[in-house]
Design a protein around this motif. Structure first.
Motif, PDB file in Angstrom:
ATOM      1  N   GLU A   1      47.398  61.747   0.997  1.00 58.30           N
ATOM      2  CA  GLU A   1      46.173  62.505   1.266  1.00 58.30           C
ATOM      3  C   GLU A   1      46.044  63.584   0.211  1.00 58.30           C
ATOM      4  OE1 GLU A   1      46.334  64.545   5.004  1.00 58.30           O
ATOM      5  OE2 GLU A   1      48.415  65.136   4.747  1.00 58.30           O
ATOM      6  N   GLY A   2      44.892  64.244   0.193  1.00 59.68           N
ATOM      7  CA  GLY A   2      44.658  65.265  -0.824  1.00 59.68           C
ATOM      8  C   GLY A   2      45.547  66.479  -0.678  1.00 59.68           C
ATOM      9  N   ARG A   3      45.716  66.939   0.565  1.00 60.82           N
ATOM     10  CA  ARG A   3      46.543  68.112   0.824  1.00 60.82           C
ATOM     11  C   ARG A   3      47.254  67.914   2.152  1.00 60.82           C
ATOM     12  NH1 ARG A   3      46.628  73.534  -0.755  1.00 60.82           N
ATOM     13  NH2 ARG A   3      47.419  74.985   0.797  1.00 60.82           N
ATOM     14  N   THR A   4      48.551  68.102   2.151  1.00 58.77           N
ATOM     15  CA  THR A   4      49.342  67.963   3.367  1.00 58.77           C
ATOM     16  C   THR A   4      49.684  69.351   3.883  1.00 58.77           C
ATOM     17  OG1 THR A   4      50.273  65.878   2.555  1.00 58.77           O
ATOM     18  CG2 THR A   4      51.443  66.970   4.344  1.00 58.77           C
ATOM     19  N   ASP A   5      49.146  69.679   5.069  1.00 55.86           N
ATOM     20  CA  ASP A   5      49.346  71.013   5.621  1.00 55.86           C
ATOM     21  C   ASP A   5      49.354  70.941   7.139  1.00 55.86           C
ATOM     22  OD1 ASP A   5      46.666  70.635   6.292  1.00 55.86           O
ATOM     23  OD2 ASP A   5      45.931  71.860   4.630  1.00 55.86           O
ATOM     24  N   SER A   6      49.067  72.052   7.793  1.00 52.21           N
ATOM     25  CA  SER A   6      49.138  72.099   9.254  1.00 52.21           C
ATOM     26  C   SER A   6      48.129  71.176   9.932  1.00 52.21           C
ATOM     27  CB  SER A   6      48.922  73.539   9.739  1.00 52.21           C
ATOM     28  OG  SER A   6      47.649  74.027   9.318  1.00 52.21           O
ATOM     29  N   GLN A   7      47.057  70.800   9.221  1.00 49.45           N
ATOM     30  CA  GLN A   7      46.070  69.910   9.815  1.00 49.45           C
ATOM     31  C   GLN A   7      46.528  68.455   9.846  1.00 49.45           C
ATOM     32  OE1 GLN A   7      41.988  70.260   8.569  1.00 49.45           O
ATOM     33  NE2 GLN A   7      42.191  72.433   8.085  1.00 49.45           N
ATOM     34  N   THR A   8      47.529  68.126   9.043  1.00 54.35           N
ATOM     35  CA  THR A   8      47.978  66.740   8.940  1.00 54.35           C
ATOM     36  C   THR A   8      48.381  66.176  10.293  1.00 54.35           C
ATOM     37  OG1 THR A   8      48.696  67.041   6.637  1.00 54.35           O
ATOM     38  CG2 THR A   8      49.694  65.224   7.871  1.00 54.35           C
ATOM     39  N   ALA A   9      49.052  66.989  11.092  1.00 53.52           N
ATOM     40  CA  ALA A   9      49.570  66.511  12.381  1.00 53.52           C
ATOM     41  C   ALA A   9      48.503  66.423  13.461  1.00 53.52           C
ATOM     42  CB  ALA A   9      50.696  67.429  12.860  1.00 53.52           C
ATOM     43  N   HIS A  10      47.257  66.783  13.139  1.00 54.45           N
ATOM     44  CA  HIS A  10      46.191  66.793  14.148  1.00 54.45           C
ATOM     45  C   HIS A  10      45.225  65.626  13.973  1.00 54.45           C
ATOM     46  CE1 HIS A  10      47.100  70.637  16.132  1.00 54.45           C
ATOM     47  NE2 HIS A  10      47.560  70.988  14.957  1.00 54.45           N
ATOM     48  N   GLY A  11      45.768  64.444  13.711  1.00 58.91           N
ATOM     49  CA  GLY A  11      44.929  63.253  13.686  1.00 58.91           C
ATOM     50  C   GLY A  11      44.557  62.736  12.315  1.00 58.91           C
ATOM     51  N   LYS A  12      45.124  63.314  11.249  1.00 57.57           N
ATOM     52  CA  LYS A  12      44.821  62.847   9.909  1.00 57.57           C
ATOM     53  C   LYS A  12      45.376  61.444   9.681  1.00 57.57           C
ATOM     54  CE  LYS A  12      42.760  66.550   8.112  1.00 57.57           C
ATOM     55  NZ  LYS A  12      41.434  66.526   7.471  1.00 57.57           N
ATOM     56  N   VAL A  13      44.906  60.808   8.610  1.00 61.05           N
ATOM     57  CA  VAL A  13      45.297  59.426   8.314  1.00 61.05           C
ATOM     58  C   VAL A  13      46.811  59.278   8.213  1.00 61.05           C
ATOM     59  CG1 VAL A  13      45.229  57.635   6.539  1.00 61.05           C
ATOM     60  CG2 VAL A  13      43.128  58.805   7.203  1.00 61.05           C
ATOM     61  N   CYS A  14      47.454  60.210   7.535  1.00 62.00           N
ATOM     62  CA  CYS A  14      48.905  60.103   7.351  1.00 62.00           C
ATOM     63  C   CYS A  14      49.639  60.028   8.689  1.00 62.00           C
ATOM     64  CB  CYS A  14      49.423  61.291   6.547  1.00 62.00           C
ATOM     65  SG  CYS A  14      48.898  61.276   4.831  1.00 62.00           S
ATOM     66  N   THR A  15      49.146  60.756   9.668  1.00 58.53           N
ATOM     67  CA  THR A  15      49.781  60.746  10.981  1.00 58.53           C
ATOM     68  C   THR A  15      49.693  59.375  11.631  1.00 58.53           C
ATOM     69  OG1 THR A  15      49.225  63.084  11.285  1.00 58.53           O
ATOM     70  CG2 THR A  15      49.803  61.830  13.257  1.00 58.53           C
ATOM     71  N   GLY A  16      48.528  58.744  11.538  1.00 59.09           N
ATOM     72  CA  GLY A  16      48.368  57.421  12.117  1.00 59.09           C
ATOM     73  C   GLY A  16      49.233  56.380  11.437  1.00 59.09           C
ATOM     74  N   VAL A  17      49.296  56.430  10.110  1.00 60.22           N
ATOM     75  CA  VAL A  17      50.135  55.491   9.364  1.00 60.22           C
ATOM     76  C   VAL A  17      51.600  55.708   9.707  1.00 60.22           C
ATOM     77  CG1 VAL A  17      50.870  54.761   7.067  1.00 60.22           C
ATOM     78  CG2 VAL A  17      48.464  55.303   7.490  1.00 60.22           C
ATOM     79  N   ALA A  18      52.017  56.974   9.779  1.00 63.14           N
ATOM     80  CA  ALA A  18      53.410  57.281  10.111  1.00 63.14           C
ATOM     81  C   ALA A  18      53.761  56.810  11.515  1.00 63.14           C
ATOM     82  CB  ALA A  18      53.652  58.787   9.984  1.00 63.14           C
ATOM     83  N   ARG A  19      52.812  56.901  12.426  1.00 64.67           N
ATOM     84  CA  ARG A  19      53.055  56.441  13.793  1.00 64.67           C
ATOM     85  C   ARG A  19      53.352  54.945  13.823  1.00 64.67           C
ATOM     86  NH1 ARG A  19      48.113  57.436  16.167  1.00 64.67           N
ATOM     87  NH2 ARG A  19      47.500  55.282  15.749  1.00 64.67           N
ATOM     88  N   GLU A  20      52.566  54.181  13.060  1.00 66.04           N
ATOM     89  CA  GLU A  20      52.792  52.731  13.009  1.00 66.04           C
ATOM     90  C   GLU A  20      54.145  52.423  12.360  1.00 66.04           C
ATOM     91  OE1 GLU A  20      50.955  50.374  14.416  1.00 66.04           O
ATOM     92  OE2 GLU A  20      49.755  52.019  15.210  1.00 66.04           O
ATOM     93  N   ALA A  21      54.479  53.154  11.318  1.00 62.63           N
ATOM     94  CA  ALA A  21      55.752  52.927  10.644  1.00 62.63           C
ATOM     95  C   ALA A  21      56.926  53.254  11.565  1.00 62.63           C
ATOM     96  CB  ALA A  21      55.828  53.778   9.371  1.00 62.63           C
ATOM     97  N   ARG A  22      56.820  54.354  12.296  1.00 61.71           N
ATOM     98  CA  ARG A  22      57.910  54.746  13.189  1.00 61.71           C
ATOM     99  C   ARG A  22      58.105  53.718  14.293  1.00 61.71           C
ATOM    100  NH1 ARG A  22      57.959  60.691  15.764  1.00 61.71           N
ATOM    101  NH2 ARG A  22      55.913  60.014  16.510  1.00 61.71           N
ATOM    102  N   GLN A  23      57.006  53.193  14.823  1.00 65.21           N
ATOM    103  CA  GLN A  23      57.118  52.181  15.871  1.00 65.21           C
ATOM    104  C   GLN A  23      57.808  50.924  15.365  1.00 65.21           C
ATOM    105  OE1 GLN A  23      53.107  51.649  17.302  1.00 65.21           O
ATOM    106  NE2 GLN A  23      53.156  53.508  18.561  1.00 65.21           N
ATOM    107  N   ALA A  24      57.672  50.664  14.064  1.00 67.85           N
ATOM    108  CA  ALA A  24      58.313  49.501  13.461  1.00 67.85           C
ATOM    109  C   ALA A  24      59.702  49.827  12.910  1.00 67.85           C
ATOM    110  CB  ALA A  24      57.434  48.937  12.348  1.00 67.85           C
ATOM    111  N   GLY A  25      60.131  51.092  13.057  1.00 71.76           N
ATOM    112  CA  GLY A  25      61.448  51.488  12.572  1.00 71.76           C
ATOM    113  C   GLY A  25      61.532  51.582  11.065  1.00 71.76           C
ATOM    114  N   ILE A  26      60.419  51.925  10.416  1.00 73.27           N
ATOM    115  CA  ILE A  26      60.360  51.967   8.955  1.00 73.27           C
ATOM    116  C   ILE A  26      60.084  53.393   8.499  1.00 73.27           C
ATOM    117  CG2 ILE A  26      59.177  51.052   6.917  1.00 73.27           C
ATOM    118  CD1 ILE A  26      58.290  48.704   8.729  1.00 73.27           C
ATOM    119  N   PRO A  27      60.814  53.908   7.498  1.00 77.41           N
ATOM    120  CA  PRO A  27      60.537  55.270   6.996  1.00 77.41           C
ATOM    121  C   PRO A  27      59.165  55.330   6.348  1.00 77.41           C
ATOM    122  CG  PRO A  27      62.123  54.143   5.577  1.00 77.41           C
ATOM    123  CD  PRO A  27      61.946  53.281   6.789  1.00 77.41           C
TER     124      PRO A  27
END
Length: 255
Positions: free
Chosen positions: A170-196
């Motif tokens: 993303e353009g800037r990773t900050d406190s807003q990232t954890a509030h529904g940003k794209v990176c959070t959704g992608v990370a959620r899918e990765a974590r569910q699959a056991g992937i860093p």
């Protein structure tokens, strides 16, 4: 609507206003009146005087499923609401932020008391200066995380399956990232699959602990040295390639 559409997906964000979506609503025929029956001024500040909201006789979205894709889950009001979070980004000083928050409160009160619409606590109502909440009130819209809509469209879950590493950005990773940003959704899918999951960003300005709570393994800025914003923009493509190559090399070395 006129060509037979039955579902509309609106992507919101990056607005220049904090007006609770009333500018959008005016274009659809809504009227925002003061106690004397006059139209209040456009913009967020004018909502301090709103006393009555006149709905259009015919809603152009009748029988249309309106879905709003938003990338934050902030509510409409309060210290994590539209005015406080997004007002400063649009140039509002602390006094203006408080005024805008009160104005959005006036809008909410009229909608709640006269039309039985409570948009204050809906997650995402504060998105785009309150447009998220306005769309639920004026278009009967459903708010959904934008990242979920896009992930479904590109079959991200299938793409992640079997991967060794997921890299997003993303353009800037900050406190807003954890509030529904794209990176959070992608990370959620990765974590569910056991992937860093690694995040590449133009700038990183929050703690790793906050990122780990949403499944992000680590976050890196692509900038290799001190530089102006103009220099960073001009060389962004090369910096992304180099940063990605370094991360992959480090990942392979760790294995």
């Amino acid at each position: 609507v006129n060509i037979g559409s039955r579902k509309i997906i609106l992507t919101i964000g990056g607005s220049a206003t904090v007006d609770g979506g009333t500018g959008f609503a005016r274009a659809l025929g809504y009227q925002f009146l003061d106690s004397q029956g006059h139209e209040v001024p456009e913009g967020g500040h004018g909502l301090l005087d709103v006393a009555r909201i006149v709905f259009p006789d015919q809603k152009p979205w009748h029988d249309i499923d309106v879905v709003v894709a938003c990338d934050v889950d902030y509510p409409l009001l309060g210290t994590t609401g539209a005015a406080h979070v997004f007002g400063p980004q649009k140039g509002a000083d602390p006094e203006m932020v408080e005024t805008l928050d009160r104005a959005l409160g006036c809008l909410h009160n009229v909608l709640s008391e006269q039309h039985g619409i409570d948009m204050a606590t809906i997650p995402g109502a504060g998105a785009a200066g309150g447009l998220g909440g306005g769309l639920t009130a004026f278009c009967d819209a459903r708010l959904l995380p934008g990242v979920d809509i896009v992930m479904d469209m590109v079959d991200l879950r299938e793409a992640v399956d079997g991967a060794d590493l997921v890299i997003t950005g993303e353009g800037r990773t900050d406190s807003q990232t954890a509030h529904g940003k794209v990176c959070t959704g992608v990370a959620r899918e990765a974590r569910q699959a056991g992937i860093p999951c690694i995040v590449l960003s133009g700038a990183v300005s929050s703690s790793l602990l906050a990122f780990k709570e949403v499944g992000i393994s680590a976050a890196f800025s692509i900038s290799p040295r001190p530089q102006t914003l103009e220099e960073a923009y001009a060389d962004a493509e090369n910096q992304i390639v180099e940063a990605t190559a370094n991360i992959v090399a480090l990942f392979q070395a760790g294995r």
